[in-house]
Design a protein around this motif. Sequence first.
Motif, PDB file in Angstrom:
ATOM      1  N   GLU A  66      -1.980   4.526  17.061  1.00 29.15           N
ATOM      2  CA  GLU A  66      -0.731   5.086  17.579  1.00 29.15           C
ATOM      3  C   GLU A  66      -0.028   5.893  16.495  1.00 29.15           C
ATOM      4  O   GLU A  66      -0.149   5.572  15.314  1.00 29.15           O
ATOM      5  CB  GLU A  66       0.227   3.976  18.010  1.00 29.15           C
ATOM      6  N   LEU A  67       0.707   6.894  16.910  1.00 27.06           N
ATOM      7  CA  LEU A  67       1.591   7.626  16.008  1.00 27.06           C
ATOM      8  C   LEU A  67       3.020   7.345  16.439  1.00 27.06           C
ATOM      9  O   LEU A  67       3.334   7.410  17.635  1.00 27.06           O
ATOM     10  CB  LEU A  67       1.311   9.129  16.055  1.00 27.06           C
ATOM     11  N   ASP A  68       3.886   7.042  15.473  1.00 24.66           N
ATOM     12  CA  ASP A  68       5.294   6.801  15.796  1.00 24.66           C
ATOM     13  C   ASP A  68       5.944   8.081  16.283  1.00 24.66           C
ATOM     14  O   ASP A  68       5.587   9.178  15.827  1.00 24.66           O
ATOM     15  CB  ASP A  68       6.042   6.279  14.567  1.00 24.66           C
ATOM     16  N   PRO A  69       6.917   7.967  17.182  1.00 24.96           N
ATOM     17  CA  PRO A  69       7.629   9.162  17.646  1.00 24.96           C
ATOM     18  C   PRO A  69       8.320   9.875  16.480  1.00 24.96           C
ATOM     19  O   PRO A  69       8.793   9.233  15.547  1.00 24.96           O
ATOM     20  CB  PRO A  69       8.672   8.599  18.614  1.00 24.96           C
ATOM     21  N   THR A  70       8.341  11.177  16.565  1.00 21.78           N
ATOM     22  CA  THR A  70       9.011  11.979  15.538  1.00 21.78           C
ATOM     23  C   THR A  70       9.500  13.277  16.167  1.00 21.78           C
ATOM     24  O   THR A  70       9.100  13.634  17.272  1.00 21.78           O
ATOM     25  CB  THR A  70       8.062  12.258  14.354  1.00 21.78           C
ATOM     26  N   THR A  71      10.343  13.975  15.459  1.00 23.40           N
ATOM     27  CA  THR A  71      10.899  15.237  15.934  1.00 23.40           C
ATOM     28  C   THR A  71      10.402  16.372  15.052  1.00 23.40           C
ATOM     29  O   THR A  71      10.352  16.229  13.820  1.00 23.40           O
ATOM     30  CB  THR A  71      12.447  15.184  15.876  1.00 23.40           C
ATOM     31  N   ALA A  72      10.054  17.499  15.674  1.00 26.29           N
ATOM     32  CA  ALA A  72       9.610  18.667  14.908  1.00 26.29           C
ATOM     33  C   ALA A  72      10.709  19.084  13.941  1.00 26.29           C
ATOM     34  O   ALA A  72      11.887  19.106  14.285  1.00 26.29           O
ATOM     35  CB  ALA A  72       9.272  19.818  15.848  1.00 26.29           C
ATOM     36  N   GLY A  73      10.340  19.392  12.728  1.00 24.98           N
ATOM     37  CA  GLY A  73      11.293  19.832  11.718  1.00 24.98           C
ATOM     38  C   GLY A  73      11.976  18.687  10.991  1.00 24.98           C
ATOM     39  O   GLY A  73      12.741  18.906  10.060  1.00 24.98           O
ATOM     40  N   SER A  74      11.707  17.463  11.389  1.00 30.09           N
ATOM     41  CA  SER A  74      12.314  16.300  10.745  1.00 30.09           C
ATOM     42  C   SER A  74      11.715  16.100   9.360  1.00 30.09           C
ATOM     43  O   SER A  74      10.555  16.413   9.120  1.00 30.09           O
ATOM     44  CB  SER A  74      12.081  15.056  11.604  1.00 30.09           C
ATOM     45  N   SER A  75      12.506  15.560   8.457  1.00 26.57           N
ATOM     46  CA  SER A  75      11.999  15.314   7.110  1.00 26.57           C
ATOM     47  C   SER A  75      11.444  13.897   6.965  1.00 26.57           C
ATOM     48  O   SER A  75      10.985  13.533   5.889  1.00 26.57           O
ATOM     49  CB  SER A  75      13.113  15.536   6.086  1.00 26.57           C
TER      50      SER A  75
END
Length: 145
Positions: free
Chosen positions: A119-128
Amino acid sequence: MTGQFVSAARFLITCEGWAVGLGFSEMSGFSSAVEHQEYSYNGRLGNVHTKQFGRPKPPSVTLKRALDAAGFGQLFAWHALARLNSPLAKVPATFTIMDAAGTVTANVLLENAWCAKVELDPTTAGSSSVVMMKTTIECDAVLLI
């Protein structure tokens, strides 16, 4: 009797056939369980209720690490073999727990281990923030080595 506690642990999975093991920074869980079956009957002294050993569940370990191409590729290739029901997916593996200094505190042999989930944890594009990947490894049996 006094014991030492593991703090700031690091985790390592090494499989037969791998050149190097994969390190993980977090363990979400390690589980080995046996289901129970309730059994009741009427005897001379009345109704008797007992619990009996049931079916063992596959032992599993769930680990997290930062996403990187090499580690993700290695885990996903192993997982893909399991998804294809390939006999090559089940391999002997070693699960190692180390303290902050790198001293091994526990070694567990995972007999016939396979990568059950990636699984990959949720993330937002452009997030650091660092993207984390999580994997669950199941096996037929665990042995402390």
